[in-house]
Design a protein around this motif. Structure first.
Motif, PDB file in Angstrom:
ATOM      1  N   SER B 358       0.842  -1.200   0.000  1.00  0.00           N
ATOM      2  CA  SER B 358       0.000   0.000   0.000  1.00  0.00           C
ATOM      3  C   SER B 358       0.874   1.246   0.000  1.00  0.00           C
ATOM      4  O   SER B 358       1.903   1.291   0.672  1.00  0.00           O
ATOM      5  CB  SER B 358      -0.884   0.006   1.254  1.00  0.00           C
ATOM      6  OG  SER B 358      -1.443   1.291   1.457  1.00  0.00           O
ATOM      7  N   TYR B 359       0.455   2.255  -0.756  1.00  0.00           N
ATOM      8  CA  TYR B 359       1.151   3.546  -0.690  1.00  0.00           C
ATOM      9  C   TYR B 359       0.235   4.642  -0.155  1.00  0.00           C
ATOM     10  O   TYR B 359       0.333   5.803  -0.532  1.00  0.00           O
ATOM     11  CB  TYR B 359       1.773   3.932  -2.044  1.00  0.00           C
ATOM     12  CG  TYR B 359       0.873   3.870  -3.254  1.00  0.00           C
ATOM     13  CD1 TYR B 359       0.816   2.735  -4.056  1.00  0.00           C
ATOM     14  CD2 TYR B 359       0.097   4.967  -3.626  1.00  0.00           C
ATOM     15  CE1 TYR B 359       0.012   2.686  -5.178  1.00  0.00           C
ATOM     16  CE2 TYR B 359      -0.708   4.924  -4.752  1.00  0.00           C
ATOM     17  CZ  TYR B 359      -0.758   3.791  -5.523  1.00  0.00           C
ATOM     18  OH  TYR B 359      -1.563   3.746  -6.630  1.00  0.00           O
ATOM     19  N   ALA B 360      -0.655   4.249   0.773  1.00  0.00           N
ATOM     20  CA  ALA B 360      -1.615   5.214   1.333  1.00  0.00           C
ATOM     21  C   ALA B 360      -1.012   6.073   2.443  1.00  0.00           C
ATOM     22  O   ALA B 360      -1.616   7.050   2.854  1.00  0.00           O
ATOM     23  CB  ALA B 360      -2.836   4.468   1.876  1.00  0.00           C
ATOM     24  N   GLN B 361       0.167   5.704   2.932  1.00  0.00           N
ATOM     25  CA  GLN B 361       0.759   6.481   4.030  1.00  0.00           C
ATOM     26  C   GLN B 361       1.427   7.748   3.478  1.00  0.00           C
ATOM     27  O   GLN B 361       1.358   8.025   2.280  1.00  0.00           O
ATOM     28  CB  GLN B 361       1.779   5.605   4.770  1.00  0.00           C
ATOM     29  CG  GLN B 361       1.209   4.305   5.323  1.00  0.00           C
ATOM     30  CD  GLN B 361       0.208   4.522   6.446  1.00  0.00           C
ATOM     31  OE1 GLN B 361      -1.006   4.596   6.208  1.00  0.00           O
ATOM     32  NE2 GLN B 361       0.685   4.665   7.658  1.00  0.00           N
ATOM     33  N   SER B 362       2.092   8.477   4.343  1.00  0.00           N
ATOM     34  CA  SER B 362       2.764   9.721   3.912  1.00  0.00           C
ATOM     35  C   SER B 362       3.927   9.409   2.987  1.00  0.00           C
ATOM     36  O   SER B 362       4.451   8.288   2.964  1.00  0.00           O
ATOM     37  CB  SER B 362       3.280  10.476   5.136  1.00  0.00           C
ATOM     38  OG  SER B 362       4.373   9.767   5.692  1.00  0.00           O
ATOM     39  N   THR B 363       4.343  10.401   2.219  1.00  0.00           N
ATOM     40  CA  THR B 363       5.466  10.207   1.298  1.00  0.00           C
ATOM     41  C   THR B 363       6.745   9.871   2.054  1.00  0.00           C
ATOM     42  O   THR B 363       7.549   9.040   1.601  1.00  0.00           O
ATOM     43  CB  THR B 363       5.660  11.477   0.446  1.00  0.00           C
ATOM     44  OG1 THR B 363       4.462  11.669  -0.344  1.00  0.00           O
ATOM     45  CG2 THR B 363       6.853  11.333  -0.503  1.00  0.00           C
ATOM     46  N   ALA B 364       6.925  10.482   3.220  1.00  0.00           N
ATOM     47  CA  ALA B 364       8.125  10.179   4.020  1.00  0.00           C
ATOM     48  C   ALA B 364       8.135   8.693   4.399  1.00  0.00           C
ATOM     49  O   ALA B 364       9.175   8.016   4.307  1.00  0.00           O
ATOM     50  CB  ALA B 364       8.149  11.047   5.282  1.00  0.00           C
ATOM     51  N   GLU B 365       6.973   8.188   4.782  1.00  0.00           N
ATOM     52  CA  GLU B 365       6.854   6.782   5.171  1.00  0.00           C
ATOM     53  C   GLU B 365       7.128   5.863   3.971  1.00  0.00           C
ATOM     54  O   GLU B 365       7.843   4.865   4.092  1.00  0.00           O
ATOM     55  CB  GLU B 365       5.419   6.562   5.700  1.00  0.00           C
ATOM     56  CG  GLU B 365       5.204   5.281   6.448  1.00  0.00           C
ATOM     57  CD  GLU B 365       5.652   5.348   7.913  1.00  0.00           C
ATOM     58  OE1 GLU B 365       6.188   6.397   8.332  1.00  0.00           O
ATOM     59  OE2 GLU B 365       5.488   4.333   8.607  1.00  0.00           O
ATOM     60  N   ILE B 366       6.540   6.206   2.859  1.00  0.00           N
ATOM     61  CA  ILE B 366       6.717   5.382   1.650  1.00  0.00           C
ATOM     62  C   ILE B 366       8.190   5.402   1.214  1.00  0.00           C
ATOM     63  O   ILE B 366       8.760   4.364   0.838  1.00  0.00           O
ATOM     64  CB  ILE B 366       5.795   5.891   0.519  1.00  0.00           C
ATOM     65  CG1 ILE B 366       4.324   5.745   0.933  1.00  0.00           C
ATOM     66  CG2 ILE B 366       6.079   5.155  -0.786  1.00  0.00           C
ATOM     67  CD1 ILE B 366       3.904   4.361   1.351  1.00  0.00           C
ATOM     68  N   THR B 367       8.802   6.570   1.276  1.00  0.00           N
ATOM     69  CA  THR B 367      10.211   6.673   0.888  1.00  0.00           C
ATOM     70  C   THR B 367      11.078   5.793   1.784  1.00  0.00           C
ATOM     71  O   THR B 367      11.937   5.039   1.295  1.00  0.00           O
ATOM     72  CB  THR B 367      10.676   8.141   0.982  1.00  0.00           C
ATOM     73  OG1 THR B 367       9.853   8.926   0.117  1.00  0.00           O
ATOM     74  CG2 THR B 367      12.140   8.279   0.556  1.00  0.00           C
ATOM     75  N   GLU B 368      10.817   5.856   3.072  1.00  0.00           N
ATOM     76  CA  GLU B 368      11.595   5.014   3.980  1.00  0.00           C
ATOM     77  C   GLU B 368      11.341   3.536   3.714  1.00  0.00           C
ATOM     78  O   GLU B 368      12.261   2.715   3.732  1.00  0.00           O
ATOM     79  CB  GLU B 368      11.286   5.348   5.442  1.00  0.00           C
ATOM     80  CG  GLU B 368      12.112   4.464   6.371  1.00  0.00           C
ATOM     81  CD  GLU B 368      12.092   4.897   7.826  1.00  0.00           C
ATOM     82  OE1 GLU B 368      11.570   5.993   8.121  1.00  0.00           O
ATOM     83  OE2 GLU B 368      12.609   4.123   8.655  1.00  0.00           O
ATOM     84  N   GLY B 369      10.088   3.205   3.458  1.00  0.00           N
ATOM     85  CA  GLY B 369       9.756   1.817   3.156  1.00  0.00           C
ATOM     86  C   GLY B 369      10.487   1.329   1.921  1.00  0.00           C
ATOM     87  O   GLY B 369      11.014   0.204   1.892  1.00  0.00           O
TER      88      GLY B 369
END
Lengths: 380, 380
Positions: B358-369
């Motif tokens: 899922s990419y529903a979280q914040s961009t910072a979260e997705i980038t870290e993921g």
């Protein structure tokens, strides 16, 4: 488009009354509402305040079984009300008691199973069962048994038994012995017992007994709608046997995901001492209204009344006045401007001779309703 | 206590991942959440403000079909989004899309009926159907058909067909012609068509087509959960053929009474222009996140990806990496601290070789993921 057979459930007969009342009100007429099944009071102040403060939080899904702190607080209520030590793991927060019925019937019964329901009783038991392909089996309870089932009313061949104390529409309660006899009978025939305890807290003498005081082998259903005055919030709960928690958890996750988060936040605060004080104030109003009803209804001709131990209803046998409660309710609405519920919703057989009158509204409203009813009966 | 067969539905396999993630977090480890199916953003400001102001009102039951002004505003959305003139009388407000499925399946299918569902697909279609004694019939959709069913996938002998565009977990959409072909096939075999449109509004190119643009002979289900970022509020809606409104109204009244009143008040304000502007801001974040995923995942080895036309998911075929998506998800959580969903929840057969991210979280979260996933794949 195709439609199913099971989806063709019965309408609520009171809807005709409610729609006629709305039409009359749209024409400027004032109607007194004794047909309603809900408090006119809002949720407790503490519940609203807690939600107001929580609105800055995301309020996404909760875990399917409900907020852990709410489940613990509900378990605490069982200690306060009944002296029961209840494991919060057995408490499941549901979208109202309605959602709890859907879950319980899914978890307990397969298509074609038979479930005994008391008549008179809450009509949605029958309709939800039908919508889920389970057959409701009406138990015609007797006035001398306070419109509550006795063991002999329960057929041998049912897979489930639905009880409710205080009952709707009767307001009558099962005492400890009567409840124990039903528990024993249900266990004897290997049926599942479901106890609807939604009107607990609304009692006017002896406190109601929870089925959990007698057995853990029961599904107990309750809600924040009535005592806690939170109907529209759609938050209730069920207590299930330990070995059913996993099943119910999976069913909630799939059928509902969770109960509304905002309502769970409000419900948690509704279990605070401040909120309880407010609920007790509402109860004092109901108690006063009930006494007004009992003082005045018999004299005007509504003299065959089930003993209203709890809830906020009077169930009146008007079979001496009519064999068509629907027509009588329409006449009362038309001539007295009072909306009441025909008994047919609760008892498809004898309900043609009964009415349900709610005293959940304000005392001023109930007083005016009684004045109007007295005038109507005097002129009839 | 006795339990039913139909109540024994499957668990969500992702629950193992979520519980393991919670344990890791309880030990102080930071986990990136790519398993979630919901926005991390709160409800629109306008929705929260409207509810805040409404908290002084009683908020009792609404009428079963929902607040008339909300039903009208939802009909207005169909004009804005699709240019459709929709009678608000056909709009039914429901307790989330979950409640809408329960209502639709009750109204359309009897016990023993068969309903075709796409695989991969939202797991609760299958589980709710089973809990209601209806048999789900899996359609193994193909990657070359964008994991969407084609007419030939629909068996002759089903009573219903469930479609979803954008799909979950695939994020793929049916274009107008593909949808028209499914409508025609369904009508040919006399089956009921249910179109899950919960991810409408979340699209990154062509806008999704509503089944209502092609036929009135369909049950369309949608919700305020995704585009409007209101998952925990449990408020959705369905649009039904005119001749089904009465049936659904009776079912809602009995099975749910109504959708949560407070959530309906919030939902009405979520349809305002201000709230839409906020939803569009969220959409811009998803669009950016999606591009990051598409830019980086293939290079690290997740190169077999369904075309993510909408929603906020990437469905990756990882069968070259594993034949046990559950174990791979556990390994990713353990070694990379990223929670992802094993495909087995969505496709009991081929899901052993797929993951949903899922990419529903914040961009910072997705980038870290993505950083963590890249590192994990490089070291694997």
């Amino acid at each position: 488009m195709r439609q199913s057979q099971r989806g063709q459930v019965d309408p609520f007969i009171v809807m005709d009354v409610m729609e006629a009342a709305a039409r009359a009100e749209a024409q400027g007429r004032r109607i007194v509402h004794m047909e309603v099944g809900q408090p006119s009071t809002p949720a407790p102040r503490a519940a609203l305040d807690a939600l107001g403060q929580a609105l800055s939080q995301p309020l996404g899904y909760t875990i399917p079984l409900g907020m852990p702190e709410l489940r613990a607080a509900i378990a605490g209520l069982y200690r306060r009300w009944y002296g029961i030590d209840l494991d919060p793991a057995r408490v499941v927060v549901t979208p109202g008691s309605s959602g709890a019925f859907v879950l319980a019937f899914s978890a307990l019964f397969d298509a074609g199973d038979r479930v005994a329901v008391g008549e008179p009783g809450y009509p949605s038991y029958r309709q939800i069962l039908r919508a889920m392909s389970v057959q409701p089996v009406g138990m015609q309870t007797r006035a001398e048994n306070r419109y509550q089932p006795v063991p002999g009313d329960i057929p041998d061949d049912v897979q489930g038994v639905m009880i409710a104390s205080p009952g709707n529409p009767s307001g009558t309660m099962l005492d400890r012995d009567a409840l124990a006899a039903l528990v024993a009978r249900t266990q004897d025939i290997g049926a599942a017992l479901i106890s609807d305890e939604i009107y607990h807290g609304l009692d006017y003498g002896a406190r109601p007994v929870s089925a959990l005081e007698l057995t853990d082998d029961v599904v107990v259903i309750n809600s924040f709608s009535k005592y806690f005055s939170m109907t529209g919030w759609r938050v209730g709960w069920m207590v299930v046997p330990p070995d059913m928690v996993r099943t119910i958890g999976r069913l909630v996750a799939n059928m509902f995901i969770c109960a509304p988060h905002a309502s769970q936040v409000a419900a948690l605060a509704a279990l605070s001492p401040e909120a309880d004080a407010e609920a007790q104030e509402n109860l004092a109003v109901y108690a006063h209204n009930r006494q007004l009803m009992l003082d005045r209804l018999p004299a005007m001709g509504f003299d065959r009344i089930a003993p209203p131990d709890g809830a906020f209803y009077i169930y009146a046998d008007v079979s001496a006045l009519t064999d068509d409660s629907r027509a009588l309710a329409a006449e009362i609405l038309d001539r007295a401007g009072v909306a009441v519920t025909p008994g047919l919703d609760f008892d498809p057989i004898r309900g043609a001779g009964t009415l349900r009158l709610s005293y959940a509204q304000s005392t001023a409203e109930i007083t005016e309703g009684l004045d109007r009813l007295a005038d109507f009966m005097a002129r009839r």
